[in-house]
Design an enzyme around this catalytic site. Structure first.
Site, PDB file in Angstrom:
ATOM      1  N   ARG A   8       0.731  -0.877  -0.175  1.00 52.04           N
ATOM      2  CA  ARG A   8      -0.162  -0.005  -0.154  1.00 52.04           C
ATOM      3  C   ARG A   8       1.080   1.425   0.007  1.00 52.04           C
ATOM      4  NH1 ARG A   8      -0.883   4.001   3.028  1.00 52.04           N
ATOM      5  NH2 ARG A   8      -0.032   2.592   5.136  1.00 52.04           N
ATOM      6  N   VAL A   9      -0.130   2.468  -0.937  1.00 53.69           N
ATOM      7  CA  VAL A   9       1.144   3.560  -1.050  1.00 53.69           C
ATOM      8  C   VAL A   9      -0.157   4.685  -0.705  1.00 53.69           C
ATOM      9  CG1 VAL A   9       3.374   3.045  -2.106  1.00 53.69           C
ATOM     10  CG2 VAL A   9       0.766   3.982  -3.632  1.00 53.69           C
ATOM     11  N   SER A  10      -0.105   5.405  -0.457  1.00 45.84           N
ATOM     12  CA  SER A  10      -0.701   6.599   0.624  1.00 45.84           C
ATOM     13  C   SER A  10      -1.360   7.704  -1.020  1.00 45.84           C
ATOM     14  CB  SER A  10      -0.157   7.508   1.389  1.00 45.84           C
ATOM     15  OG  SER A  10       0.256   6.703   2.819  1.00 45.84           O
ATOM     16  N   THR A  11      -0.687   8.153  -1.383  1.00 50.84           N
ATOM     17  CA  THR A  11      -0.435   9.031  -3.135  1.00 50.84           C
ATOM     18  C   THR A  11      -1.173   8.400  -3.872  1.00 50.84           C
ATOM     19  OG1 THR A  11       1.204   9.854  -3.145  1.00 50.84           O
ATOM     20  CG2 THR A  11      -0.664  11.141  -1.308  1.00 50.84           C
ATOM     21  N   GLN A  14       3.351   7.726  -5.357  1.00 47.94           N
ATOM     22  CA  GLN A  14       4.249   7.199  -5.120  1.00 47.94           C
ATOM     23  C   GLN A  14       3.721   5.707  -5.574  1.00 47.94           C
ATOM     24  OE1 GLN A  14       2.243   6.662  -0.525  1.00 47.94           O
ATOM     25  NE2 GLN A  14       4.344   8.204  -0.411  1.00 47.94           N
TER      26      GLN A  14
END
Length: 183
Positions: A8-11, A14
């Site tokens: 998982r990445v936040s944005t 990324q």
């Protein structure tokens, strides 16, 4: 018994390729990834799908605990749901697994640290924005998606999922943009 990876990445700017490669190197036969905030489970459909898919003896693997979540309660709930399915959770860095007796305790402590870190990040961000506003330098965050294009696609009858794919964002972002239009 299968090793299943979650990245998982936040944005949207990324990249989760490094996480994916590490999970595959650890022997994960399936790796699912998504771009969503770790602050809550809202909008994290890949994680929900993985948890539903887990069977007895399976292992959910993440590179770091903050990839699983940044809220202690969410992390513990995720671990609990996995355990109810007879599966284990393994964090690669630092290496912690719920297979062992101390795994749950260590994950609880690490979850609390991740949550505290998230609060510190938000506090520093608020302070920085306040200073920038005071100096007349703050113009708001960068617009990452084309709001007008989202509205146009919606007006033409395109659904949120199709819009998200076309724009390259999450459905939650589409819903936020569409609801902000009504305000």
């Amino acid at each position: 018994m299968a090793k299943i990876g979650y990245a998982r990445v936040s944005t949207i700017d990324q990249d989760f390729d490094i996480q994916r490669q590490r999970l595959q190197a650890e022997g994960c036969v399936i790796v699912r990834a998504e771009k969503a905030s770790g602050g809550s489970r809202e909008g994290r459909t890949e994680l929900a799908t993985l948890i539903e898919f887990l069977r007895k003896g399976d292992e959910l693997v993440v590179t770091r605990l903050d990839r699983l979540g940044r809220d202690t309660r969410d992390v513990l709930n995720i671990v609990h749901e996995c355990e109810q399915r007879g599966a284990f959770v393994t964090i690669l860095d630092p290496h912690v697994s719920t297979r062992g007796e101390m795994g749950q305790v260590i994950l609880t402590v690490l979850g609390m640290v991740a949550q505290m870190e998230r609060r510190f990040i938000k506090e520093r961000q608020r302070e920085g924005i306040h200073r920038a506003k005071s100096a007349g330098k703050y113009k708001g965050g960068a617009v990452r998606v084309d709001h007008q294009k989202i509205r146009d696609l919606s007006a033409s009858g395109t659904g949120a999922t199709a819009i998200a794919k076309a724009i390259g964002c999450s459905r939650m972002q589409v819903y936020r943009v569409l609801s902000s239009k009504k305000l």
